[in-house]
Write an enzyme that holds these catalytic residues in place. Structure first.
Site, PDB file in Angstrom:
ATOM      1  N   ASN A 140      -2.856  19.622   0.312  1.00  0.00           N
ATOM      2  CA  ASN A 140      -3.825  18.774   1.030  1.00  0.00           C
ATOM      3  C   ASN A 140      -3.534  18.718   2.524  1.00  0.00           C
ATOM      4  O   ASN A 140      -4.436  18.842   3.340  1.00  0.00           O
ATOM      5  CB  ASN A 140      -3.750  17.334   0.503  1.00  0.00           C
ATOM      6  CG  ASN A 140      -4.295  17.233  -0.898  1.00  0.00           C
ATOM      7  OD1 ASN A 140      -5.272  17.890  -1.233  1.00  0.00           O
ATOM      8  ND2 ASN A 140      -3.659  16.426  -1.732  1.00  0.00           N
ATOM      9  N   LYS A 193       5.302   2.643   8.769  1.00  0.00           N
ATOM     10  CA  LYS A 193       4.139   3.414   9.242  1.00  0.00           C
ATOM     11  C   LYS A 193       2.928   2.500   9.475  1.00  0.00           C
ATOM     12  O   LYS A 193       2.272   2.571  10.507  1.00  0.00           O
ATOM     13  CB  LYS A 193       3.801   4.473   8.186  1.00  0.00           C
ATOM     14  CG  LYS A 193       2.729   5.453   8.621  1.00  0.00           C
ATOM     15  CD  LYS A 193       2.142   6.239   7.457  1.00  0.00           C
ATOM     16  CE  LYS A 193       3.151   7.024   6.690  1.00  0.00           C
ATOM     17  NZ  LYS A 193       2.520   7.891   5.663  1.00  0.00           N
ATOM     18  N   LYS A 208       0.851  -1.203   0.000  1.00  0.00           N
ATOM     19  CA  LYS A 208       0.000   0.000   0.000  1.00  0.00           C
ATOM     20  C   LYS A 208       0.874   1.236   0.000  1.00  0.00           C
ATOM     21  O   LYS A 208       1.825   1.329   0.779  1.00  0.00           O
ATOM     22  CB  LYS A 208      -0.871  -0.011   1.272  1.00  0.00           C
ATOM     23  CG  LYS A 208      -1.803   1.173   1.410  1.00  0.00           C
ATOM     24  CD  LYS A 208      -3.180   0.826   0.918  1.00  0.00           C
ATOM     25  CE  LYS A 208      -4.090   2.015   0.756  1.00  0.00           C
ATOM     26  NZ  LYS A 208      -3.839   2.836  -0.440  1.00  0.00           N
ATOM     27  N   SER A 231      -7.651   5.456   4.210  1.00  0.00           N
ATOM     28  CA  SER A 231      -7.567   4.591   3.018  1.00  0.00           C
ATOM     29  C   SER A 231      -7.985   3.168   3.378  1.00  0.00           C
ATOM     30  O   SER A 231      -8.654   2.481   2.596  1.00  0.00           O
ATOM     31  CB  SER A 231      -6.137   4.543   2.496  1.00  0.00           C
ATOM     32  OG  SER A 231      -5.893   5.636   1.666  1.00  0.00           O
ATOM     33  N   LYS A 250       5.312   2.343  -2.859  1.00  0.00           N
ATOM     34  CA  LYS A 250       5.207   3.747  -3.274  1.00  0.00           C
ATOM     35  C   LYS A 250       5.373   3.825  -4.777  1.00  0.00           C
ATOM     36  O   LYS A 250       6.021   2.969  -5.386  1.00  0.00           O
ATOM     37  CB  LYS A 250       6.324   4.576  -2.610  1.00  0.00           C
ATOM     38  CG  LYS A 250       6.031   6.054  -2.570  1.00  0.00           C
ATOM     39  CD  LYS A 250       5.078   6.389  -1.446  1.00  0.00           C
ATOM     40  CE  LYS A 250       4.724   7.846  -1.404  1.00  0.00           C
ATOM     41  NZ  LYS A 250       3.837   8.133  -0.255  1.00  0.00           N
TER      42      LYS A 250
HETATM   43  P1  NAD Z   1       0.204  18.808  -2.265  1.00  0.00           P
HETATM   44  O1  NAD Z   1       0.794  18.634  -3.611  1.00  0.00           O
HETATM   45  O2  NAD Z   1      -1.252  18.922  -2.087  1.00  0.00           O
HETATM   46  O3  NAD Z   1       0.845  20.129  -1.556  1.00  0.00           O
HETATM   47  C1  NAD Z   1       2.221  20.327  -1.429  1.00  0.00           C
HETATM   48  C2  NAD Z   1       2.472  21.760  -0.957  1.00  0.00           C
HETATM   49  O4  NAD Z   1       3.879  21.925  -0.766  1.00  0.00           O
HETATM   50  C3  NAD Z   1       2.059  22.834  -1.971  1.00  0.00           C
HETATM   51  O5  NAD Z   1       1.595  23.982  -1.270  1.00  0.00           O
HETATM   52  C4  NAD Z   1       3.374  23.150  -2.698  1.00  0.00           C
HETATM   53  O6  NAD Z   1       3.388  24.455  -3.263  1.00  0.00           O
HETATM   54  C5  NAD Z   1       4.344  23.022  -1.548  1.00  0.00           C
HETATM   55  N1  NAD Z   1       5.700  22.723  -2.011  1.00  0.00           N
HETATM   56  C6  NAD Z   1       6.066  21.850  -2.990  1.00  0.00           C
HETATM   57  N2  NAD Z   1       7.395  21.857  -3.155  1.00  0.00           N
HETATM   58  C7  NAD Z   1       7.881  22.748  -2.247  1.00  0.00           C
HETATM   59  C8  NAD Z   1       9.164  23.189  -1.917  1.00  0.00           C
HETATM   60  N3  NAD Z   1      10.258  22.721  -2.557  1.00  0.00           N
HETATM   61  N4  NAD Z   1       9.289  24.107  -0.909  1.00  0.00           N
HETATM   62  C9  NAD Z   1       8.198  24.573  -0.260  1.00  0.00           C
HETATM   63  N5  NAD Z   1       6.944  24.180  -0.533  1.00  0.00           N
HETATM   64  C10 NAD Z   1       6.799  23.282  -1.513  1.00  0.00           C
HETATM   65  O7  NAD Z   1       0.803  17.602  -1.400  1.00  0.00           O
HETATM   66  P2  NAD Z   1       0.204  16.972  -0.066  1.00  0.00           P
HETATM   67  O8  NAD Z   1      -0.704  15.877  -0.417  1.00  0.00           O
HETATM   68  O9  NAD Z   1      -0.239  18.081   0.835  1.00  0.00           O
HETATM   69  O10 NAD Z   1       1.512  16.279   0.532  1.00  0.00           O
HETATM   70  C11 NAD Z   1       2.497  17.035   1.232  1.00  0.00           C
HETATM   71  C12 NAD Z   1       3.475  16.073   1.880  1.00  0.00           C
HETATM   72  O11 NAD Z   1       2.766  15.197   2.763  1.00  0.00           O
HETATM   73  C13 NAD Z   1       4.239  15.149   0.937  1.00  0.00           C
HETATM   74  O12 NAD Z   1       5.523  14.932   1.466  1.00  0.00           O
HETATM   75  C14 NAD Z   1       3.462  13.855   0.988  1.00  0.00           C
HETATM   76  O13 NAD Z   1       4.254  12.732   0.680  1.00  0.00           O
HETATM   77  C15 NAD Z   1       3.050  13.844   2.439  1.00  0.00           C
HETATM   78  N6  NAD Z   1       1.880  13.017   2.706  1.00  0.00           N
HETATM   79  C16 NAD Z   1       0.690  13.294   2.127  1.00  0.00           C
HETATM   80  C17 NAD Z   1      -0.421  12.490   2.406  1.00  0.00           C
HETATM   81  C18 NAD Z   1      -1.779  12.794   1.851  1.00  0.00           C
HETATM   82  O14 NAD Z   1      -2.738  12.091   2.232  1.00  0.00           O
HETATM   83  N7  NAD Z   1      -1.946  13.811   1.016  1.00  0.00           N
HETATM   84  C19 NAD Z   1      -0.281  11.381   3.256  1.00  0.00           C
HETATM   85  C20 NAD Z   1       0.967  11.123   3.846  1.00  0.00           C
HETATM   86  C21 NAD Z   1       2.029  11.951   3.554  1.00  0.00           C
END
Ligand code: NAD
Length: 465
Positions: free
Chosen positions: A258, A105, A81, A397, A117
């Site tokens: 997100n 995790k 997953k 999920s 992944k």
């Molecule tokens: P997203 O694409 O919705 O948002 C990412 C945000 O980070 C945006 O505002 C973008 O502009 C900013 N960003 C991107 N690159 C950047 C940089 N170099 N410097 C500063 N800001 C930057 O992504 P998300 O879903 O919010 O995920 C964010 C993080 O959380 C990722 O590392 C992802 O792996 C992790 N994550 C997300 C989820 C999920 O359910 N969405 C679950 C577990 C982990």
């Protein structure tokens, strides 16, 4: 933390487990060393790395060949997953590291899933909707032997969302006519069988990790007895007192997607713990106001534009008062809590001494290097690690996948309550262990609990001879 650092931590924790008298009921040190040595070998390496080049016919510019990956780390605790990210910095070793972290995790939170992944080396902003649709469909075509509801279940991640996942499900259904398909991906739109509250779940869980620690957990423990980790305890006490004595905790949030936007909104709206969100950032800009930002207006703007406002004119139109700073400044503005919700490797050797926050919340995966983690730990700061913090998404999920099996729908309240209850249970196990010992970082404690479980499963399945 990069892949090598993650592997080194696995090695380190497995060595500790092998020194523990009675681990797995093994009596001699030699037996334990042999069993733990085998588990170490299995868990440090990935089961399968699949790389392909997706061919996309561009609307105006010939053909692009785009590297795409699916990495399956381990499935001893359940089907593989893990999310799929669309990002221009995707590399094989990054995807491998993230797959390992997924296994850890899921084991930490006792979910019946293993770890995987996916990644596609694209900046989604440079592709049209039609091209992204093609990339999503090709991803499913290329990896079709390796994904499915009883084998490997992808989800959204950085740069992907429910729309892209819906396209992928549509393609999966076309490729496998007559087969059940709803459990093949999670993070679908609600209309397409997704769980209500999935998009918000990671941000809410991220927020809860520190709110619950400073408010509920601290209050419970403070009435009991002395903890051993005095530096971190003093930090926690100071934050708790600040909020109780009518001050406001200052929160800065890196990344406003997100995870970050939802965590910021939770902090802004919370009535239990008094807070001000003083800074938010995205890849272009940091917005700062020491009196607190109007997070709801910024969130509404972000929802429409997929970014933060970045000119005085846009801020005036929104009636938001903020200084416009560079994107990286979010790390160095005065704050009590820093939520890292963007990308990897944000706090490292070169900047670890310049970040004033006292609590670091890893909403993103791997945003703090091992060296920086150790430094922050030694200076009495609290680092709440990614595998503990950002599991809200994978917990929901799991509920979505379960929903597809029982063909019943959970309400949003049921989903968020279940997620919060499950996360709180894990927070308690980790915080109780961490604050009552002085030995290792909280990340180490999380790895310890997860690896203990994974090794026990491997042993019971007869895999460690
Ligand atoms: P997203 O694409 O919705 O948002 C990412 C945000 O980070 C945006 O505002 C973008 O502009 C900013 N960003 C991107 N690159 C950047 C940089 N170099 N410097 C500063 N800001 C930057 O992504 P998300 O879903 O919010 O995920 C964010 C993080 O959380 C990722 O590392 C992802 O792996 C992790 N994550 C997300 C989820 C999920 O359910 N969405 C679950 C577990 C982990």
């Amino acid at each position: 933390m990069n892949r090598e650092e993650t592997q080194a931590l696995i090695e380190n924790v497995m060595d500790t487990l092998s020194d523990e008298n009675g681990f797995l009921g093994l009596r001699t040190e030699e037996e334990r060393r042999e069993v733990c040595g085998s588990a170490k070998e299995i868990l440090k390496t990935t089961d399968k790395v699949i790389k392909s080049y997706i061919r996309v016919s561009r609307e105006n510019n010939g053909i692009s060949r785009i590297p795409a990956y699916r990495v399956q780390h381990n499935n001893i605790s359940g089907f593989y997953k893990g999310g799929i990210r669309f990002n221009e910095y995707v590399t094989e070793s990054e995807v491998e590291n993230l797959a390992i972290l997924m296994t850890i995790k899921n084991a930490l939170h006792k979910l019946p899933f293993g770890g995987a992944k996916g990644g596609v080396h694209v900046n989604p902003k440079e592709f049209t909707d039609r091209e992204l649709n093609l990339i999503a469909k090709k991803y499913v075509q290329v990896f079709k032997p390796d994904i499915g509801p009883n084998h490997d279940i992808p989800a959204p991640d950085l740069g992907t969302n429910e729309r892209i996942i819906d396209w992928m499900v549509g393609e999966y259904k076309t490729i496998h006519p007559g087969e059940s398909y709803l459990g093949s991906f999670t993070g679908k739109s609600v209309e397409n069988g997704g769980a209500k509250g999935r998009r918000e779940s990671t941000g809410i869980g991220t927020y809860l990790s520190y709110q619950w620690m400073i408010n509920d957990w601290f209050t419970d423990i403070a009435e009991q007895d002395e903890v051993e980790r005095t530096g971190q305890w003093e930090t926690l006490e100071a934050l708790h007192d600040k909020h109780r004595e009518n001050g406001y905790l200052e929160v800065a949030v890196q990344g406003f997607g997100n995870v970050g936007s939802v965590a910021a909104k939770e902090a802004f709206q919370d009535k239990k713990l008094k807070q001000r969100v003083v800074a938010v950032s995205d890849r272009e800009v940091t917005l700062y106001n020491s009196d607190g930002l109007a997070v709801e207006s910024l969130d509404a703007f972000g929802f429409t534009h997929q970014r933060l406002p970045n000119t005085e004119k846009e801020l005036d139109e929104l009636d938001v008062k903020a200084e416009i700073l560079d994107a990286g400044d979010v790390l160095t503005v005065e704050s009590d809590v820093l939520i890292l919700a963007a990308v990897e490797d944000q706090i490292h050797r070169d900047n670890m001494k310049d970040v004033p926050a006292k609590v670091f919340v890893e909403g993103a995966n791997a945003p703090i290097s091992q060296e920086a983690d150790q430094y922050l730990e030694e200076t009495g700061k609290i680092v709440i690690p990614d595998i503990l913090v950002n599991a809200g998404g994978v917990i929901v999920s799991y509920l979505e996948w379960k929903q597809s099996r029982i063909t019943e729908e959970y309400s949003e309240d049921e989903i968020i309550d279940e997620m919060a209850a499950q996360m709180t249970k894990t927070f308690k196990r980790v915080y109780d262990t961490y604050f009552y010992s002085t030995e290792q970082s909280m990340r180490y404690g999380c790895f310890y609990l997860a690896l203990e479980r994974l090794t026990s499963l491997l042993y019971k399945h007869g895999k460690l001879f």
